[in-house]
Write an enzyme that holds these catalytic residues in place. Structure first.
Site, mmCIF file in Angstrom:
data_model
loop_
_atom_site.group_PDB
_atom_site.id
_atom_site.type_symbol
_atom_site.label_atom_id
_atom_site.label_comp_id
_atom_site.label_asym_id
_atom_site.label_seq_id
_atom_site.Cartn_x
_atom_site.Cartn_y
_atom_site.Cartn_z
ATOM 1 C CG ASP A 8 -1.632 1.264 1.473
ATOM 2 O OD1 ASP A 8 -2.313 1.726 0.534
ATOM 3 O OD2 ASP A 8 -1.516 1.829 2.573
ATOM 4 C CG ASP A 10 -1.655 7.719 0.359
ATOM 5 O OD1 ASP A 10 -1.193 8.863 0.472
ATOM 6 O OD2 ASP A 10 -1.979 7.219 -0.736
ATOM 7 C CG ASP A 212 -2.598 2.554 6.246
ATOM 8 O OD1 ASP A 212 -3.033 3.627 6.694
ATOM 9 O OD2 ASP A 212 -2.619 2.284 5.030
#
EC number: 3.6.1.-
Length: 272
Positions: A8, A10, A212
């Site tokens: 991922d 961001d 996240d």
């Protein structure tokens, strides 16, 4: 030894200032030296990610738009998934009880109905930006996803409205606490990674992944080794309590973990 690493962006690979750290870039280069396939799995647009890869001279596969597009190392489109036109029409034309801003994506870019300069801070690294349009005139046949950005409590209430209106005709997920996404049914990073691994002749067991947010849930839960960031959404940690938690993105925790994995593969890891 994993053969593919999916990241991922961001809140995971990017630091809070939305830049890639030097340690992270160095670690990515080490992975490539070990013939480990790199894949960036992000909600960001393919156009932006292709620009970033070009600027950094990185060879990586792309899963963009939270699984709506998959591109090869050469930029070839391997997979696409769009919102049905009737779903896009309902979301765009309905009057929702929300203060959140609406953002529409297709292969040509990112579109919204009014200026929102604060959102551009997340794109300082690439310079990618929205285009202002009349939302009601948006072509409905090529919309990849629609996002709402705003306060989390407001978005949670909006999620209920959207679900009541759409039912099972779309997939709703939080890609961040302040971003709610409307995606095609069955569209997520995990499903897109399945397409990519089949293309490469790999299995999901051959993969590691880092994330996240709730848009990483399917990907992290399906790979051989999934890792949750220390700064992850609490909902993600609750959904996948069996997965290890590493450090914070501000400390380039992915690089920290992978350096240990490359140098001391038989020793236990501590994020400290």
């Amino acid at each position: 030894m994993a053969r593919l690493a999916a990241f991922d962006m961001d809140g995971t690979l990017l630091m809070p200032d939305h830049h890639l750290g030097e340690k992270t870039l160095s670690t990515l280069a080490r992975l490539r030296e070990r013939d480990i396939t790199l894949t960036f799995a992000t909600g960001r647009h393919a156009l932006e990610m292709q620009h970033i890869l070009g600027a950094l001279s990185l060879d990586a596969y792309l899963i963009t738009g939270n699984g709506t597009r998959v591109h090869s190392l050469e930029g070839e489109l391997l997979h696409r998934d769009d919102l049905p036109a009737d779903v896009a029409e309902l979301v765009l034309y309905q009057q929702w009880d929300t203060r959140a801003s609406m953002h529409i994506f297709n292969d040509d870019g990112w579109f919204t109905g009014k200026e929102n300069p604060a959102l551009l801070q997340a794109f300082v690294y690439s310079g990618f930006r929205y285009q202002i349009i009349d939302v009601k005139k948006m072509p409905l046949g090529s919309v990849t996803k629609i996002c709402f950005c705003g306060d989390h409590d407001d978005l949670t209430r909006l999620q209920i409205q959207l679900y009541e209106a759409l039912g099972e005709r779309a997939h709703l997920c939080f890609s961040a606490t302040d971003c709610l996404e409307v995606l095609p049914v069955g569209c997520n990073k995990g499903a897109a990674l399945t397409v990519l691994t089949q293309h490469l002749g790999l299995s999901l067991r051959d993969c590691m992944a880092f994330g996240d947010a709730m848009n990483d849930r399917e990907m992290l839960g399906s790979v051989g080794s999934g890792f949750i960031m220390g700064n992850a959404m609490p909902q993600l940690r609750a959904e996948l309590p069996h997965l290890p938690v590493i450090g914070h993105c501000r400390n380039q925790a992915v690089s920290h973990y992978l350096t240990h994995w490359l140098d001391y593969p038989h020793l236990p890891y501590s994020p400290e």
